[in-house]
Design a protein around this motif. Structure first.
Motif, mmCIF file in Angstrom:
data_model
loop_
_atom_site.group_PDB
_atom_site.id
_atom_site.type_symbol
_atom_site.label_atom_id
_atom_site.label_comp_id
_atom_site.label_asym_id
_atom_site.label_seq_id
_atom_site.Cartn_x
_atom_site.Cartn_y
_atom_site.Cartn_z
ATOM 1 N N GLN A 132 -4.565 6.249 -4.917
ATOM 2 C CA GLN A 132 -4.346 6.699 -3.660
ATOM 3 C C GLN A 132 -5.343 6.132 -2.609
ATOM 4 N N MET A 133 -6.718 6.329 -3.062
ATOM 5 C CA MET A 133 -7.782 5.896 -2.041
ATOM 6 C C MET A 133 -7.674 4.375 -1.973
ATOM 7 N N GLU A 134 -7.477 3.628 -2.667
ATOM 8 C CA GLU A 134 -7.404 2.249 -2.572
ATOM 9 C C GLU A 134 -6.159 1.763 -1.726
ATOM 10 N N ALA A 135 -5.125 2.498 -1.763
ATOM 11 C CA ALA A 135 -3.755 2.326 -0.959
ATOM 12 C C ALA A 135 -4.219 2.715 0.522
ATOM 13 N N SER A 136 -4.976 3.586 0.395
ATOM 14 C CA SER A 136 -5.207 4.134 1.852
ATOM 15 C C SER A 136 -6.110 3.509 2.696
ATOM 16 N N TYR A 137 -7.191 2.802 1.931
ATOM 17 C CA TYR A 137 -7.994 1.720 2.490
ATOM 18 C C TYR A 137 -7.255 0.391 2.875
ATOM 19 N N SER A 138 -6.351 -0.010 1.803
ATOM 20 C CA SER A 138 -5.707 -1.326 2.282
ATOM 21 C C SER A 138 -4.565 -0.879 3.380
ATOM 22 N N TYR A 139 -3.906 -0.079 3.387
ATOM 23 C CA TYR A 139 -2.900 0.244 4.389
ATOM 24 C C TYR A 139 -3.746 0.098 5.708
ATOM 25 N N LYS A 140 -4.907 0.815 5.920
ATOM 26 C CA LYS A 140 -5.761 0.791 7.141
ATOM 27 C C LYS A 140 -6.210 -0.683 7.636
ATOM 28 N N ALA A 141 -6.542 -1.273 6.517
ATOM 29 C CA ALA A 141 -7.086 -2.655 6.766
ATOM 30 C C ALA A 141 -5.868 -3.891 7.107
ATOM 31 N N ALA A 143 0.841 -1.322 -0.243
ATOM 32 C CA ALA A 143 -0.061 0.078 -0.129
ATOM 33 C C ALA A 143 0.612 1.362 -0.160
ATOM 34 N N SER A 144 1.736 1.181 0.789
ATOM 35 C CA SER A 144 2.926 2.423 0.825
ATOM 36 C C SER A 144 3.295 2.493 -0.585
ATOM 37 N N THR A 145 3.863 1.469 -1.447
ATOM 38 C CA THR A 145 4.504 1.473 -2.555
ATOM 39 C C THR A 145 3.449 2.253 -3.635
ATOM 40 N N ARG A 146 2.272 1.746 -3.436
ATOM 41 C CA ARG A 146 1.056 2.345 -4.278
ATOM 42 C C ARG A 146 0.930 3.590 -4.062
ATOM 43 N N MET A 147 1.074 4.213 -2.757
ATOM 44 C CA MET A 147 0.788 5.511 -2.412
ATOM 45 C C MET A 147 1.726 6.464 -3.023
ATOM 46 N N ASP A 148 2.934 6.002 -2.965
ATOM 47 C CA ASP A 148 4.340 6.761 -3.174
ATOM 48 C C ASP A 148 4.307 6.843 -4.888
ATOM 49 N N VAL A 149 3.934 5.639 -5.533
ATOM 50 C CA VAL A 149 3.767 5.850 -7.011
ATOM 51 C C VAL A 149 2.738 6.813 -7.441
ATOM 52 N N ALA A 150 1.697 6.645 -6.830
ATOM 53 C CA ALA A 150 0.439 7.583 -7.209
ATOM 54 C C ALA A 150 0.797 8.965 -6.945
ATOM 55 N N ALA A 151 1.490 9.297 -5.987
ATOM 56 C CA ALA A 151 1.960 10.853 -5.398
ATOM 57 C C ALA A 151 3.102 11.211 -6.619
ATOM 58 N N HIS A 152 3.904 10.362 -6.954
ATOM 59 C CA HIS A 152 4.841 10.741 -7.857
ATOM 60 C C HIS A 152 4.380 11.113 -9.410
ATOM 61 N N ASN A 153 3.250 10.287 -9.456
ATOM 62 C CA ASN A 153 2.669 10.520 -10.819
ATOM 63 C C ASN A 153 1.717 11.859 -10.850
ATOM 64 N N ILE A 154 1.279 12.177 -9.729
ATOM 65 C CA ILE A 154 0.328 13.284 -9.569
ATOM 66 C C ILE A 154 1.574 14.554 -9.777
ATOM 67 N N ALA A 155 2.428 14.446 -9.003
ATOM 68 C CA ALA A 155 3.493 15.451 -8.826
ATOM 69 C C ALA A 155 4.217 15.584 -10.221
ATOM 70 N N ASN A 156 4.181 14.700 -11.112
ATOM 71 C CA ASN A 156 4.999 14.910 -12.370
ATOM 72 C C ASN A 156 4.204 15.181 -13.517
ATOM 73 N N ALA A 157 2.724 15.143 -13.348
ATOM 74 C CA ALA A 157 1.768 14.975 -14.336
ATOM 75 C C ALA A 157 1.947 16.195 -15.308
ATOM 76 N N GLN A 158 2.643 17.407 -15.069
ATOM 77 C CA GLN A 158 2.549 18.455 -16.026
ATOM 78 C C GLN A 158 4.071 18.330 -16.496
ATOM 79 N N THR A 159 4.755 17.369 -16.324
ATOM 80 C CA THR A 159 6.189 17.357 -17.154
ATOM 81 C C THR A 159 6.054 16.694 -18.486
ATOM 82 N N PRO A 160 6.472 17.604 -19.536
ATOM 83 C CA PRO A 160 6.532 17.196 -20.803
ATOM 84 C C PRO A 160 6.999 15.760 -20.840
ATOM 85 N N GLY A 161 6.220 15.009 -21.741
ATOM 86 C CA GLY A 161 6.827 13.513 -22.151
ATOM 87 C C GLY A 161 6.922 12.643 -20.970
ATOM 88 N N PHE A 162 6.278 13.014 -19.972
ATOM 89 C CA PHE A 162 6.258 12.111 -18.348
ATOM 90 C C PHE A 162 5.601 10.926 -18.658
#
Length: 99
Positions: free
Chosen positions: A70-79, A15-34
């Motif tokens: 991110q939402m799925e990872a959050s629920y999985s983490y809590k469970a 779940a932590s890995t999924r959260m980190d990857v989703a955050a990385h993708n969101i943070a870099n969404a405006q990067t050309p050619g990302f």
């Protein structure tokens, strides 16, 4: 560490890995050619889940997918944390009975 807690702990790490990857993708969404990262999960027979991070086949953002991830990872983490907590309480109860 017993099987229940080790499986749940692997779920926490996944779940932590999924959260980190989703955050990385969101943070870099405006990067050309990302090129988005994706998480691949594979169940292990008695060891929980194994995760690997790779690149998406498509270039460009997918903010909806990343927000859902991110939402799925959050629920999985809590469970998984709740599973560890319940297992610890059960062990404590068994020790109280035996003592």
């Amino acid at each position: 560490m017993n099987t229940i807690s080790s499986i749940a702990l692997s779920g926490v790490h996944a779940a932590s890995t999924r959260m980190d990857v989703a955050a990385h993708n969101i943070a870099n969404a405006q990067t050309p050619g990302f090129q988005r990262q994706v998480v691949h999960q594979q169940s292990q027979e008695t060891e929980g889940v194994m995760t690997t991070v790779g690149k998406s086949d498509e270039v460009g953002p997918d903010l909806a997918a990343d927000l859902v991830a991110q939402m799925e990872a959050s629920y999985s983490y809590k469970a998984n944390l709740r599973t560890i907590q319940t297992q610890e309480q059960m062990v404590g109860s068994i020790l109280d009975i035996k003592a």
